[in-house]
Every structure is written in C-alpha cells, then in structure tokens.
Design a protein around this motif. Sequence first.
Motif, mmCIF file in Angstrom:
data_model
loop_
_atom_site.group_PDB
_atom_site.id
_atom_site.type_symbol
_atom_site.label_atom_id
_atom_site.label_comp_id
_atom_site.label_asym_id
_atom_site.label_seq_id
_atom_site.Cartn_x
_atom_site.Cartn_y
_atom_site.Cartn_z
ATOM 1 N N PHE A 182 -27.516 17.298 13.754
ATOM 2 C CA PHE A 182 -26.727 16.554 14.733
ATOM 3 C C PHE A 182 -25.220 16.755 14.528
ATOM 4 N N TYR A 183 -24.794 17.015 13.287
ATOM 5 C CA TYR A 183 -23.364 17.252 13.054
ATOM 6 C C TYR A 183 -22.927 18.606 13.583
ATOM 7 N N LEU A 184 -23.855 19.545 13.598
ATOM 8 C CA LEU A 184 -23.517 20.945 13.860
ATOM 9 C C LEU A 184 -22.628 21.195 15.085
ATOM 10 N N PRO A 185 -22.975 20.644 16.261
ATOM 11 C CA PRO A 185 -22.170 20.994 17.446
ATOM 12 C C PRO A 185 -20.703 20.574 17.325
ATOM 13 N N HIS A 186 -20.421 19.571 16.477
ATOM 14 C CA HIS A 186 -19.037 19.135 16.298
ATOM 15 C C HIS A 186 -18.154 20.289 15.836
ATOM 16 N N PHE A 187 -18.746 21.252 15.146
ATOM 17 C CA PHE A 187 -17.960 22.344 14.578
ATOM 18 C C PHE A 187 -17.748 23.493 15.565
ATOM 19 N N LEU A 188 -18.343 23.400 16.737
ATOM 20 C CA LEU A 188 -18.131 24.430 17.747
ATOM 21 C C LEU A 188 -16.935 24.050 18.612
ATOM 22 N N ALA A 208 -23.240 37.688 21.937
ATOM 23 C CA ALA A 208 -22.788 38.129 20.619
ATOM 24 C C ALA A 208 -21.395 37.598 20.293
ATOM 25 N N THR A 209 -20.491 37.533 21.298
ATOM 26 C CA THR A 209 -19.152 37.000 21.004
ATOM 27 C C THR A 209 -19.228 35.527 20.633
ATOM 28 N N ILE A 210 -20.138 34.800 21.280
ATOM 29 C CA ILE A 210 -20.299 33.378 20.934
ATOM 30 C C ILE A 210 -20.707 33.252 19.467
ATOM 31 N N ILE A 211 -21.668 34.043 19.044
ATOM 32 C CA ILE A 211 -22.119 33.993 17.653
ATOM 33 C C ILE A 211 -20.998 34.449 16.713
ATOM 34 N N PHE A 212 -20.312 35.522 17.121
ATOM 35 C CA PHE A 212 -19.224 36.089 16.324
ATOM 36 C C PHE A 212 -18.145 35.036 16.024
ATOM 37 N N ALA A 213 -17.850 34.191 17.002
ATOM 38 C CA ALA A 213 -16.780 33.205 16.832
ATOM 39 C C ALA A 213 -17.268 31.930 16.165
ATOM 40 N N GLN A 256 -21.130 47.373 19.389
ATOM 41 C CA GLN A 256 -20.027 47.288 20.346
ATOM 42 C C GLN A 256 -19.020 46.211 19.933
ATOM 43 N N ILE A 257 -19.546 45.050 19.541
ATOM 44 C CA ILE A 257 -18.674 43.949 19.114
ATOM 45 C C ILE A 257 -17.865 44.360 17.888
ATOM 46 N N ILE A 282 -29.453 22.870 17.974
ATOM 47 C CA ILE A 282 -29.305 24.222 17.441
ATOM 48 C C ILE A 282 -29.920 25.279 18.361
ATOM 49 N N LEU A 283 -30.774 24.803 19.275
ATOM 50 C CA LEU A 283 -31.484 25.747 20.157
ATOM 51 C C LEU A 283 -30.571 26.710 20.925
ATOM 52 N N PRO A 284 -29.525 26.213 21.585
ATOM 53 C CA PRO A 284 -28.701 27.148 22.366
ATOM 54 C C PRO A 284 -28.119 28.266 21.503
ATOM 55 N N LEU A 285 -27.725 27.930 20.279
ATOM 56 C CA LEU A 285 -27.152 28.959 19.406
ATOM 57 C C LEU A 285 -28.214 29.971 18.988
ATOM 58 N N LEU A 286 -29.405 29.475 18.671
ATOM 59 C CA LEU A 286 -30.482 30.384 18.278
ATOM 60 C C LEU A 286 -30.821 31.325 19.433
ATOM 61 N N GLN A 287 -30.782 30.762 20.649
ATOM 62 C CA GLN A 287 -31.093 31.610 21.793
ATOM 63 C C GLN A 287 -30.041 32.700 21.961
ATOM 64 N N MET A 288 -28.752 32.321 21.806
ATOM 65 C CA MET A 288 -27.678 33.313 21.907
ATOM 66 C C MET A 288 -27.863 34.405 20.849
ATOM 67 N N LEU A 289 -28.263 33.964 19.670
ATOM 68 C CA LEU A 289 -28.479 34.919 18.581
ATOM 69 C C LEU A 289 -29.578 35.915 18.977
#
Lengths: 289, 310
Positions: B125-131, A258-263, A62-63, A26-33
């Motif tokens: 662990f399931y989470l990235p599957h949905f990206l 932001a677009t990564i999070i948006f999608a 902007q997004i 989950i770290l990469p997503l939290l960082q993007m956020l």
Amino acid sequence: MKLSLGEKTFQAFNYTILTVFSITMILPLLQMLAVSFSSPVAADSKQVYLWPIGFTLATWEQIFSNEVLWRSFGITMFVTVVGTLLSLFFTCVTAFPLSRKEFRLRRPIMFVIVLSMIFNAPMIPYFLTVRELGLMNSIWALIIPGLISTFNMIIVRTFFMNIPKELDDAARIDGCHDFRLLFQIYLPLSKPVLATIGLFYAVGYWNTFKSAVLFLQDPNLWPLQMRLRSYFTNPEEIAAVDLLIGTQAFNMTTLKAATIIFATVPILLVYPYLQKYFVKGAVLGSLKE
Amino acid sequence: MNQHTVVASKKPESLWDNMKRHWMLYIMILPGVAFFIIFKFIPLMGSVIAFQDFQIFKGLWESPWVGIDNFIYLFQYQDFYEVLRNTAIIASYGLIFSFPAPIILALLFNEVRLLAFKRTFQSLFYLPHFLSWVIVGGLVFELLAMDGIVNAIRGLFGQEAILYMQEEQWFRPIVVLSGIWKEVGWGTIIYLAAITGVNPALYEAAVIDGANRFQQVIFITLPLLFPTILVLFLLNIGNFLELGFDQIFNLLTPMTYSVGDIIETYVYRAGVLQGQYSLTTAIGIFQSVIGFALLWIFNRMARKSEQGLW
C-alpha cells in the motif's frame, strides 16, 4: 481465543479485501514490466497481462541506447544525490539552533517559520522571485528553492529536542563547541530520522516535476519526469525513432511501458532499505508539533 | 569557569550577550533564515503585485498601483468562476472520499492478526506513494485507453469501449480514485500509530463487558482516534483549495478543461505562460484567504471540544 461466526466472516472478508486492494497497488507496474518485454503485436492487442508474450529485449535495447533519456536520467540522479545531501545538511543546521533552549531567537524564528506554513505564497510571486535570482533554465532551480522542507525541519528539531541533555553536559565539560556537538554527538544519534527525511527528500527530488515545468524551458536540462511527460504527450518523440529504424521489434506501447519502469525502479530500490525507519520518522513529525 | 557561568546566568542576559556566548548557533541558523526569507517571505510580500498593473520590465517598484481593480475584474470574469467551481468541487470530493479512506484502511489493517500479512499489505500500500504523478498519470492513461485493460474488461461483458480520459463526466471520479490509489497507504501511517497507542486495558475491559470486535472499534478505537482525525482534518482544510498541481496537470486534457481546470493549472497557463501576473496573483491571494478563513472557522468549531490547532 474463539471467534464467533460473525467475526470469522469479517476476518475472511477483511483478508480478501486487503489482498485484492494491495494487489491492485502493484498490478499496473507489473503489467508495464511485462509489456516492456513483449512484442509490439502482443502489446497492442492487449494479450499481455502479467507475463511477457513474444519475449523480446528490443524495447529495452532501444531505451538503453537512447541518449536523451540517459541525459535526463543523469540530471535526475545529480539533482537527487546532491539535492538530498544539501537538504540534509541545511535542514540539520537550521533545526539544531531551533532545538536549543539557550538560543534566544528560538521562539520568534519558529513562530515565523510556522506562519510561512499557513500562509503559502501564490505561484506567480514565487515564480518571479526564483526568476529574479537568475535560476531560470538552471538545474539548481530544482534544488535551491526546495532546499529546506519546513515539515522535515520540524521532524529533525523534535528529534533533537528529545536527545537527553546529560549528553550535552558531558560534551561541554570536555570542551565541545556547538558545531562539534551537532556533528559528532547529535547527528550520529539521529541516523533513523536522517534516513527518514533523507528518503523524503530523495523521493521529492526524484519525482520533481512542478519546478521543472515552471523553471526549465530548455529541453536539454529536463529531468526524467519532464522527459517522460513529453514522451507521453508527444508520442512522436519516441515514435520518430521507430519509423527511422523501420523495425517491428518494439513500438510506442512497449517503449512507453519501458520508460515508466526505467523512471520508477531506481527510487523503488532504495525504499525497502529505509522502510524500517520512515514509519517511525513520519509519525514522530506529525504527532508532535 | 563553571561557577562563572552560573553567576552570569543569574541576571537576565541581553540578546547581545547571548549572541556573543552562543555565536555558533547564530551562524548556524543564518542559511536557514536566509532560505526562509528568500523563498517564503519575499514571495509572500511579492503578492502585492495583485494590487498593481505589474509589468515585468518595470518591476515591482515602477509598476503602477491599481488598488483592487484586479479583484473587481476577477469577480466579473467568467473563467474565474469556472475554475473556482472545479477546484471547490474536486476539493469537496477529496474531503468526502479521500480523507476517510486511510482511516478505514487503518481500521482494517488493525484487524489483521498475522504479522507477516500485515507487513506485506503495508509495503504494497505504501508503494504508489513513491511514484511521481507523471508516472501515475501515464499508468492511468494506459489503463483507461481505448484499447486499455479497463475497456478490454468492458469488452468481455459486451460493453462498448469508452474514452475515459476525454469524457467530462469521468474526470473527477478519476482524480479522486487515482488520488486514493496513490496516497491511501501512506495516509494510514499516522492513524496506525495512533491506534497502536491505545491502552490495551480498555479493550480487555470492553471484552469483559461483552463488547464484540465491531463494538470495540465504534466505542474505543474511533473515539480515541478522533483527536488525530481532527488535527489532520484541520491541516487539510487550511489547504482546501490547494489541490496538487502535479496530479491535475498530468491528468488534464483540453477536452476536460471545463470540469478539471483548477486554480493552480489555470494560474500556470494564464500567469506563467501568458504573463497575466497581477490577475493570477489576485487569484492566488483569494485562494489563500479562503483557505485561512476555513481553517479559522473549523478551528473555532473544534475548540468547542477543546481540540483545536491553536
């Protein structure tokens, strides 16, 4: 139960390793956020880890005011909702006869369908077929060619076959015909499996990319994933906006984040609600043929 | 009425009678059958253009037949070997590293006794599957960029920054690692279910015999997991050369074509974009034949232990 020293060490090691790895999920997503809420200077100097630095909403403004992005969002929404509903309908309607013993063509049709799972058609004849059908540059090209997933169909069929036959007899005596049997008795009993494959279909449609690459040349029709891809490969598409406005409130890095999070957020919102179903459904489909 | 049907079913029913009696089922199956014919079988039959000099304006019926010329050309063609080699190498890495990953993870999950932890771990662990791969690709590029977090960490140790995504030697490890990251949690679902199905009495008996946890895994869990592993392995091997288009397409840059261009990305560029329909279809057929041959061979081997797919 007493644990030996070795077992204690293993348990400690196991928890540590699983914790570390699950956090990296989950770290990469939290960082993007965090980056999406940070100032461009902080984002580019890589000071931002998990908490925004120089908090600003400019990137998100902007997004949210980007019409092209909203257009793609709308297309993806349409494809996901309409596609999932159509897929569920046609999957069930196909699976039902194939689950009935009294349906004489059950075996030959199943055999041929399983055969088509083993022998995949190469990309080019597939591409030419879809093109011949006039689906080029139509958003239906994202839906129709993937309407029924063989795998999901088999999951539903297995589920139908495990519904007690006593129910059929009772319904038959009440004069219930096949359509009513499917829609009023079988489907209401199949909610868990419908939720499962509904989620599978929805995730597939939301993330649709290859079909868009193959069939949609007109950028006006691009779904979200294609739009994202084009932003990633041609950053000037977002950067042009940046230069015009000439502001320092956001930049490429924060817009990208932001677009990564948006999608991502919309599809992640559905998943906790359906999680209790999908594990069961996935297992059901894979273990029994 | 009821009695009548009983009598009728005594003598073998003709297909026509069956259709008359259950016409609704036959109507229901129609859209599905049409779907499979149009999107699975017509394209499969359309593969014959590999034996033609297919021209889009002449179509399937008018294009000249050339026998196996396309295949002969293919085997004299430098690009083909490069793409085939890349595909085979990346696929082998997948079998060696990605395939066992969910098995190991499932075994580790199984040792977690605290239910709350187990649930949290699984959800994460399931989470990235949905990206989508577009997003995962975007994340990978961000993480590994010149000023990305990985290089920032390298900087802390006084190492110079590396442009990972443009370096040939890094491409395949990145493909394997990103693939594991995205799908490992999802892959555990089936194994965890299989482990849950193991009879607890077996473990109790083993404990009485003095087996520790590690021995229980080696002598009970793994052997009982073996049929599941084998089935999934066979399903995998049949698609050996069919790596995910989305993943490679989203990680590939022109700088890494020499090590990362796989059959599907190549077919897309040469076939769809440049219109070399017949040649790239020949590649597709080659790919399917290899896949089926591998499946057949491994299934034969598996049948020796009476556990093949068929």
